[in-house]
Design a protein around this motif. Structure first.
Motif, short mmCIF file in Angstrom:
data_model
loop_
_atom_site.label_atom_id
_atom_site.label_comp_id
_atom_site.label_asym_id
_atom_site.label_seq_id
_atom_site.Cartn_x
_atom_site.Cartn_y
_atom_site.Cartn_z
N ALA A 181 -14.66 -5.21 14.10
CA ALA A 181 -13.47 -4.84 14.87
C ALA A 181 -12.59 -3.84 14.14
O ALA A 181 -11.76 -3.17 14.77
CB ALA A 181 -12.65 -6.09 15.20
N VAL A 182 -12.76 -3.70 12.83
CA VAL A 182 -11.91 -2.80 12.04
C VAL A 182 -12.47 -1.39 12.14
O VAL A 182 -13.64 -1.14 11.84
CB VAL A 182 -11.86 -3.26 10.57
CG1 VAL A 182 -11.07 -2.27 9.73
CG2 VAL A 182 -11.22 -4.65 10.48
N ASP A 183 -11.63 -0.45 12.57
CA ASP A 183 -12.05 0.95 12.74
C ASP A 183 -11.74 1.81 11.52
O ASP A 183 -12.40 2.82 11.30
CB ASP A 183 -11.36 1.56 13.97
CG ASP A 183 -11.74 0.84 15.25
OD1 ASP A 183 -12.92 0.45 15.37
OD2 ASP A 183 -10.87 0.66 16.11
N VAL A 184 -10.72 1.46 10.75
CA VAL A 184 -10.35 2.24 9.58
C VAL A 184 -9.65 1.29 8.61
O VAL A 184 -8.99 0.34 9.03
CB VAL A 184 -9.44 3.43 9.96
CG1 VAL A 184 -8.15 2.96 10.58
CG2 VAL A 184 -9.15 4.31 8.76
N ILE A 185 -9.81 1.55 7.30
CA ILE A 185 -9.20 0.72 6.26
C ILE A 185 -8.21 1.58 5.48
O ILE A 185 -8.55 2.68 5.04
CB ILE A 185 -10.28 0.15 5.32
CG1 ILE A 185 -11.28 -0.72 6.10
CG2 ILE A 185 -9.63 -0.67 4.20
CD1 ILE A 185 -12.46 -1.18 5.27
N VAL A 186 -6.99 1.04 5.31
CA VAL A 186 -5.94 1.73 4.55
C VAL A 186 -5.70 0.96 3.26
O VAL A 186 -5.42 -0.24 3.29
CB VAL A 186 -4.65 1.84 5.37
CG1 VAL A 186 -3.56 2.52 4.53
CG2 VAL A 186 -4.89 2.62 6.65
N LEU A 187 -5.83 1.66 2.15
CA LEU A 187 -5.54 1.10 0.83
C LEU A 187 -4.18 1.64 0.41
O LEU A 187 -4.05 2.83 0.12
CB LEU A 187 -6.64 1.52 -0.16
CG LEU A 187 -6.68 0.83 -1.51
CD1 LEU A 187 -6.93 -0.66 -1.37
CD2 LEU A 187 -7.77 1.46 -2.38
N ALA A 188 -3.15 0.76 0.43
CA ALA A 188 -1.78 1.24 0.27
C ALA A 188 -1.10 0.55 -0.91
O ALA A 188 -1.29 -0.65 -1.15
CB ALA A 188 -0.97 1.01 1.54
N ARG A 189 -0.31 1.34 -1.63
CA ARG A 189 0.54 0.82 -2.70
C ARG A 189 1.70 1.78 -2.89
O ARG A 189 1.54 3.00 -2.78
CB ARG A 189 -0.23 0.69 -4.01
CG ARG A 189 0.58 -0.03 -5.10
CD ARG A 189 0.04 0.26 -6.48
NE ARG A 189 0.63 -0.58 -7.51
CZ ARG A 189 1.85 -0.44 -8.03
NH1 ARG A 189 2.63 0.56 -7.59
NH2 ARG A 189 2.31 -1.25 -8.95
N GLY A 190 2.86 1.24 -3.21
CA GLY A 190 4.01 2.07 -3.48
C GLY A 190 3.91 2.73 -4.84
O GLY A 190 2.90 2.66 -5.54
N GLY A 191 4.98 3.40 -5.23
CA GLY A 191 4.97 4.11 -6.51
C GLY A 191 4.97 3.16 -7.69
O GLY A 191 5.22 1.95 -7.56
N GLY A 192 4.71 3.68 -8.85
CA GLY A 192 4.67 2.88 -10.07
C GLY A 192 4.30 3.74 -11.25
O GLY A 192 4.05 4.95 -11.13
N SER A 193 4.25 3.12 -12.41
CA SER A 193 3.89 3.85 -13.62
C SER A 193 2.41 4.14 -13.63
O SER A 193 1.64 3.66 -12.79
CB SER A 193 4.25 3.01 -14.85
OG SER A 193 3.49 1.80 -14.86
N VAL A 194 2.02 4.95 -14.61
CA VAL A 194 0.60 5.30 -14.72
C VAL A 194 -0.24 4.06 -14.95
O VAL A 194 -1.32 3.90 -14.37
CB VAL A 194 0.40 6.32 -15.86
CG1 VAL A 194 -1.08 6.62 -16.05
CG2 VAL A 194 1.17 7.59 -15.55
N GLU A 195 0.25 3.12 -15.79
CA GLU A 195 -0.49 1.90 -16.06
C GLU A 195 -0.63 1.06 -14.79
O GLU A 195 -1.67 0.43 -14.55
CB GLU A 195 0.19 1.07 -17.15
CG GLU A 195 0.23 1.75 -18.50
CD GLU A 195 1.49 2.60 -18.68
OE1 GLU A 195 2.06 3.03 -17.65
OE2 GLU A 195 1.89 2.85 -19.83
N ASP A 196 0.42 1.04 -13.94
CA ASP A 196 0.37 0.24 -12.72
C ASP A 196 -0.67 0.77 -11.74
O ASP A 196 -1.25 -0.01 -10.96
CB ASP A 196 1.74 0.23 -12.04
CG ASP A 196 2.79 -0.49 -12.89
OD1 ASP A 196 2.39 -1.29 -13.76
OD2 ASP A 196 4.00 -0.22 -12.69
N LEU A 197 -0.90 2.07 -11.76
CA LEU A 197 -1.84 2.67 -10.80
C LEU A 197 -3.26 2.75 -11.33
O LEU A 197 -4.15 3.24 -10.62
CB LEU A 197 -1.36 4.08 -10.41
CG LEU A 197 0.02 4.16 -9.76
CD1 LEU A 197 0.34 5.60 -9.40
CD2 LEU A 197 0.11 3.28 -8.54
#
Length: 433
Positions: free
Chosen positions: A214-230
């Protein structure tokens, strides 16, 4: 049951007795043999991420948990507390480190622990260098190739969303998407988006959503952060899972300047979670306005086409060929009559010419014909011999006594040859009487 004699690790020397159902080893023997085998491994270097630090006051041992960043696997680590206190970089949960030590098997509890004597924090510079090397590797494998990108559906009915629990990214995506298209549905998977457990949880969520039809598209979302966080979004296992997914994946990590490796392998890169919602979900108001505009343009185009065709028909009707359809037939009839008259005149002229020529030929033929010759006093002499007649051309053809037929202009005379006389002879040939 047949006896099962232990092989390889079941014996430590020639004097060790065989192991069987009748002669089992006690737990202490097994624990000692395992400890001996693990001790043979020697000292090793291990890289991982610290997920737990436990330093009890008054003890000479600090306890840590070292986890693999790309898999749900961990290892117990022990060390001297001074090793942590004297570290050049303060160590905390989530720090990436490289440690050196030796594995030990505690026979009393049956557990394995890594006793380390050296610990080296991995600085952000080295982590970024590793990310760049991984980026070059993935690019060389062609995982960034635009031809591998799958198209995002125009109007997805169900969107898979992988993000942190109660995060601003989740709120932005849901709010913007539902404002743009209220009927859109979401399958939300809340996972850790930073720290040692982020990658395994995101891998599990991605696999679950990818297998949901049933899923047509997947969004991988995260807000901003430091380099280590990402850093979890630049993990090799996550990048390869995104490429292997059959459902289109949108990477919306951090802000505009942030570029984790997931942005390069995803089918669509969004600058922010809000931008991802705008690019995945169409704006209902804008689409309705677009439909209205297209309908107006279509109606205007149709009216213009009808007007042009009407004008073209009017021009066709005003042409002489349609205003007076028989006019051309009359013109062609006159032309046919003119041609018929000319043809008849030509034919008559030809007949007169040929008739005159035939008369002249007939007159010439008559003039040179035998009848005209006979009319001038000439005669045709024929010797009659039975039923046949032969034209007399010489005196030899009509000897004396021959029966002759003499044709003149108005008839024929029957005669008999009395004799012959050669041309120019002065007396009758007596021999030919």
């Amino acid at each position: 049951m047949p006896d099962r004699t232990a092989q390889d690790g079941s014996q430590t020397g020639a004097g060790t007795r065989a192991n069987s159902a009748e002669q089992p080893w006690p737990v202490r023997s097994v624990a000692i043999k395992v400890a001996q085998w693990i001790d043979r491994l020697g000292s090793i270097w291990v890289e991982g991420q610290i997920t737990q630090i436990n330093v009890r006051p008054g003890t000479r041992t600090a306890f840590l948990v070292l986890r693999d960043p790309s898999a749900d696997m961990s290892l117990s680590v022990t060390c001297d507390p001074d090793l942590l206190r004297n570290s050049a970089v303060p160590l905390q949960e989530g720090s990436r480190v490289v440690v050196y030590g030796k594995l030990s098997f505690f026979t009393g509890r049956g557990t394995i622990s890594l006793r380390i004597i050296e610990i080296r924090p991995i600085g952000i510079g080295e982590l970024l260098a590793r990310v760049e090397r991984l980026k070059a590797l993935l690019a060389a494998e062609g995982l960034f190739d635009p031809r591998l990108k799958r198209p995002i559906p125009f109007l997805p009915t169900t969107i898979g969303l992988i993000t942190g629990r109660a995060s601003a990214a989740e709120r932005d995506v849901l709010t913007v998407a539902r404002n743009r298209w209220p009927a859109v549905r979401f399958e939300i998977r809340n996972t850790a988006v930073q720290g040692p457990t982020a990658v395994p949880q995101m891998l599990a969520a991605l696999a679950e959503l990818d297998h949901d039809p049933a899923v047509d598209v997947i969004v991988l979302a995260r807000g901003g952060g430091s380099v280590e966080d990402l850093l979890p979004f630049s993990d090799e296992a996550l990048c390869r899972a995104i490429v292997a997914a059959t459902t289109p994946v949108v990477s919306a990590i951090g802000h505009e300047p942030d570029n984790p490796l997931s942005d390069f392998v995803a089918d669509l890169r969004a600058a922010t979670p809000t931008d991802a919602a705008k690019r995945v979900v169409p704006d209902a108001a804008a689409e309705v306005a677009g439909v209205r505009e297209l309908r107006a343009r279509t109606a205007a185009a149709l009216r213009g086409w009808v007007d042009r065709e009407t004008e073209a028909l009017a021009q066709l009707r005003s042409r002489p060929v349609l205003a007076d359809p028989l006019r051309e037939l009359d013109l062609r009839h006159q032309e046919v009559e003119r041609l018929r008259t000319a043809a008849r005149r030509c034919a008559e002229q030809l007949i007169r010419t040929e008739s005159t020529a035939a008369r002249h030929l007939r007159e010439k033929l008559t003039a040179v014909g035998p009848a005209a010759t006979l009319a001038r006093g000439y005669a045709v002499v024929q010797r009659v011999t039975g039923p046949e007649r032969h034209v007399v051309r010489t005196i030899d053809d009509a000897p004396a006594g021959s029966q002759l037929r003499i044709r003149v202009a108005d008839g024929a005379v029957t005669a008999a040859a009395l004799g012959t006389q050669a041309l120019g002879a002065e007396h009758t040939d007596t021999g030919r009487n």
